[in-house]
Design a protein around this motif. Sequence first.
Motif, PDB file in Angstrom:
ATOM      1  N   CYS A 153       7.586  18.361   7.713  1.00  0.00           N
ATOM      2  CA  CYS A 153       7.905  20.005   7.698  1.00  0.00           C
ATOM      3  C   CYS A 153       7.186  20.669   6.497  1.00  0.00           C
ATOM      4  O   CYS A 153       6.934  21.738   6.371  1.00  0.00           O
ATOM      5  CB  CYS A 153       9.389  20.306   7.992  1.00  0.00           C
ATOM      6  SG  CYS A 153      10.669  19.626   7.039  1.00  0.00           S
ATOM      7  N   ALA A 154       7.042  19.698   5.244  1.00  0.00           N
ATOM      8  CA  ALA A 154       6.647  20.329   4.242  1.00  0.00           C
ATOM      9  C   ALA A 154       4.910  20.008   3.971  1.00  0.00           C
ATOM     10  O   ALA A 154       4.495  20.593   2.986  1.00  0.00           O
ATOM     11  CB  ALA A 154       7.444  19.739   2.940  1.00  0.00           C
ATOM     12  N   GLY A 155       4.390  19.395   4.792  1.00  0.00           N
ATOM     13  CA  GLY A 155       3.160  19.017   4.799  1.00  0.00           C
ATOM     14  C   GLY A 155       2.419  17.850   4.455  1.00  0.00           C
ATOM     15  O   GLY A 155       1.500  17.379   4.939  1.00  0.00           O
ATOM     16  N   LEU A 156       3.079  16.983   3.690  1.00  0.00           N
ATOM     17  CA  LEU A 156       2.751  15.684   3.234  1.00  0.00           C
ATOM     18  C   LEU A 156       3.882  14.868   3.476  1.00  0.00           C
ATOM     19  O   LEU A 156       4.943  15.042   3.155  1.00  0.00           O
ATOM     20  CB  LEU A 156       2.038  15.741   1.822  1.00  0.00           C
ATOM     21  CG  LEU A 156       0.930  16.629   1.923  1.00  0.00           C
ATOM     22  CD1 LEU A 156       0.614  16.595   0.216  1.00  0.00           C
ATOM     23  CD2 LEU A 156      -0.304  16.242   2.451  1.00  0.00           C
TER      24      LEU A 156
ATOM     25  N   ARG B 119       0.857  -1.199   0.086  1.00  0.00           N
ATOM     26  CA  ARG B 119      -0.073   0.025   0.056  1.00  0.00           C
ATOM     27  C   ARG B 119       0.846   1.415   0.069  1.00  0.00           C
ATOM     28  O   ARG B 119       1.737   1.514   0.901  1.00  0.00           O
ATOM     29  CB  ARG B 119      -0.882  -0.081   1.300  1.00  0.00           C
ATOM     30  CG  ARG B 119      -1.697   1.258   1.272  1.00  0.00           C
ATOM     31  CD  ARG B 119      -2.979   1.179   2.214  1.00  0.00           C
ATOM     32  NE  ARG B 119      -3.700   0.334   1.912  1.00  0.00           N
ATOM     33  CZ  ARG B 119      -4.771   0.213   0.838  1.00  0.00           C
ATOM     34  NH1 ARG B 119      -4.772   1.276   0.143  1.00  0.00           N
ATOM     35  NH2 ARG B 119      -5.339  -0.681   0.519  1.00  0.00           N
ATOM     36  N   LEU B 120       0.581   2.190  -1.048  1.00  0.00           N
ATOM     37  CA  LEU B 120       1.233   3.424  -1.075  1.00  0.00           C
ATOM     38  C   LEU B 120       0.255   4.348  -0.874  1.00  0.00           C
ATOM     39  O   LEU B 120      -0.650   4.448  -1.348  1.00  0.00           O
ATOM     40  CB  LEU B 120       1.983   3.448  -2.475  1.00  0.00           C
ATOM     41  CG  LEU B 120       2.419   4.975  -2.740  1.00  0.00           C
ATOM     42  CD1 LEU B 120       3.986   5.141  -1.790  1.00  0.00           C
ATOM     43  CD2 LEU B 120       2.998   5.027  -4.384  1.00  0.00           C
ATOM     44  N   PHE B 121       0.640   5.274   0.059  1.00  0.00           N
ATOM     45  CA  PHE B 121      -0.288   6.320   0.612  1.00  0.00           C
ATOM     46  C   PHE B 121       0.443   7.368   0.777  1.00  0.00           C
ATOM     47  O   PHE B 121       1.637   7.734   1.224  1.00  0.00           O
ATOM     48  CB  PHE B 121      -1.324   5.825   1.592  1.00  0.00           C
ATOM     49  CG  PHE B 121      -0.618   5.341   2.921  1.00  0.00           C
ATOM     50  CD1 PHE B 121      -0.317   6.326   4.057  1.00  0.00           C
ATOM     51  CD2 PHE B 121      -0.071   4.220   3.076  1.00  0.00           C
ATOM     52  CE1 PHE B 121       0.217   5.968   5.316  1.00  0.00           C
ATOM     53  CE2 PHE B 121       0.719   3.941   4.202  1.00  0.00           C
ATOM     54  CZ  PHE B 121       0.690   4.657   5.153  1.00  0.00           C
ATOM     55  N   VAL B 122      -0.483   8.652   1.074  1.00  0.00           N
ATOM     56  CA  VAL B 122       0.196   9.963   1.505  1.00  0.00           C
ATOM     57  C   VAL B 122      -0.774  10.552   2.711  1.00  0.00           C
ATOM     58  O   VAL B 122      -1.958  10.154   2.833  1.00  0.00           O
ATOM     59  CB  VAL B 122      -0.120  11.123   0.485  1.00  0.00           C
ATOM     60  CG1 VAL B 122       0.199  12.400   0.665  1.00  0.00           C
ATOM     61  CG2 VAL B 122       0.517  10.853  -0.949  1.00  0.00           C
TER      62      VAL B 122
ATOM     63  N   ARG C  17       5.583  18.929  -0.537  1.00  0.00           N
ATOM     64  CA  ARG C  17       4.275  19.771  -1.132  1.00  0.00           C
ATOM     65  C   ARG C  17       3.908  19.615  -2.458  1.00  0.00           C
ATOM     66  O   ARG C  17       4.944  19.597  -3.230  1.00  0.00           O
ATOM     67  CB  ARG C  17       4.610  21.152  -0.509  1.00  0.00           C
ATOM     68  CG  ARG C  17       3.377  22.011  -0.600  1.00  0.00           C
ATOM     69  CD  ARG C  17       3.711  23.491  -0.161  1.00  0.00           C
ATOM     70  NE  ARG C  17       4.666  23.972  -1.024  1.00  0.00           N
ATOM     71  CZ  ARG C  17       5.457  25.087  -0.766  1.00  0.00           C
ATOM     72  NH1 ARG C  17       5.313  25.513   0.557  1.00  0.00           N
ATOM     73  NH2 ARG C  17       6.347  25.382  -1.551  1.00  0.00           N
ATOM     74  N   THR C  18       2.699  19.743  -2.823  1.00  0.00           N
ATOM     75  CA  THR C  18       2.336  19.694  -4.175  1.00  0.00           C
ATOM     76  C   THR C  18       1.559  20.911  -4.636  1.00  0.00           C
ATOM     77  O   THR C  18       1.193  21.692  -3.759  1.00  0.00           O
ATOM     78  CB  THR C  18       1.333  18.419  -4.684  1.00  0.00           C
ATOM     79  OG1 THR C  18       0.265  18.512  -3.814  1.00  0.00           O
ATOM     80  CG2 THR C  18       2.026  17.055  -4.400  1.00  0.00           C
TER      81      THR C  18
ATOM     82  N   TYR D 158      -2.202  13.007  -5.192  1.00  0.00           N
ATOM     83  CA  TYR D 158      -0.921  13.615  -4.796  1.00  0.00           C
ATOM     84  C   TYR D 158       0.150  12.783  -5.426  1.00  0.00           C
ATOM     85  O   TYR D 158       1.167  13.462  -5.615  1.00  0.00           O
ATOM     86  CB  TYR D 158      -0.860  13.487  -3.556  1.00  0.00           C
ATOM     87  CG  TYR D 158      -1.839  14.335  -2.591  1.00  0.00           C
ATOM     88  CD1 TYR D 158      -1.452  15.679  -2.455  1.00  0.00           C
ATOM     89  CD2 TYR D 158      -2.647  13.752  -1.684  1.00  0.00           C
ATOM     90  CE1 TYR D 158      -2.476  16.708  -1.866  1.00  0.00           C
ATOM     91  CE2 TYR D 158      -3.783  14.792  -1.204  1.00  0.00           C
ATOM     92  CZ  TYR D 158      -3.593  16.104  -1.102  1.00  0.00           C
ATOM     93  OH  TYR D 158      -4.284  16.675  -0.515  1.00  0.00           O
ATOM     94  N   ILE D 159      -0.027  11.495  -5.863  1.00  0.00           N
ATOM     95  CA  ILE D 159       0.849  10.620  -6.190  1.00  0.00           C
ATOM     96  C   ILE D 159       0.809  10.173  -7.668  1.00  0.00           C
ATOM     97  O   ILE D 159       1.752   9.364  -8.078  1.00  0.00           O
ATOM     98  CB  ILE D 159       1.378   9.613  -5.168  1.00  0.00           C
ATOM     99  CG1 ILE D 159      -0.034   8.674  -5.140  1.00  0.00           C
ATOM    100  CG2 ILE D 159       1.899  10.040  -3.896  1.00  0.00           C
ATOM    101  CD1 ILE D 159       0.551   7.515  -4.147  1.00  0.00           C
TER     102      ILE D 159
END
Length: 121
Positions: free
Chosen positions: A49-52, A41-44, A120-121, A85-86
Amino acid sequence: MSTDAAQSGETPQIEVTETAAEQALDLLDSEGLDPGVAGLRLFVQQGGCAGLSYGMRFDDEPESDDTVFTHHDLRVFVDPASMNYIEGSVVDYETGLQGAGFHVDNPNVVSECGCGESFRT
């Protein structure tokens, strides 16, 4: 029902290198999980410190709304929120002086923290 993007003929939106797949399959095997059903499982998640930040774990099976990718016999599960996001990312396994581990190369990142653990995106 999950969508198996790699088998449905769609262009996969998440790639996994052969090296990363081999490492993950070895770990799946050592955990006693069936690679025909279980997967990475790949998740966000919120954090860093950058948010995600990225998260990875093994799951016994995909959730009903996951997109399922299969690369080099490794199944990868991604939930819809994380896909935002990914999408387009490549999962690789790197070795070096700082140690070895999985790395996500994400084309959506506009900035990362200094340690590379969050983005961050």
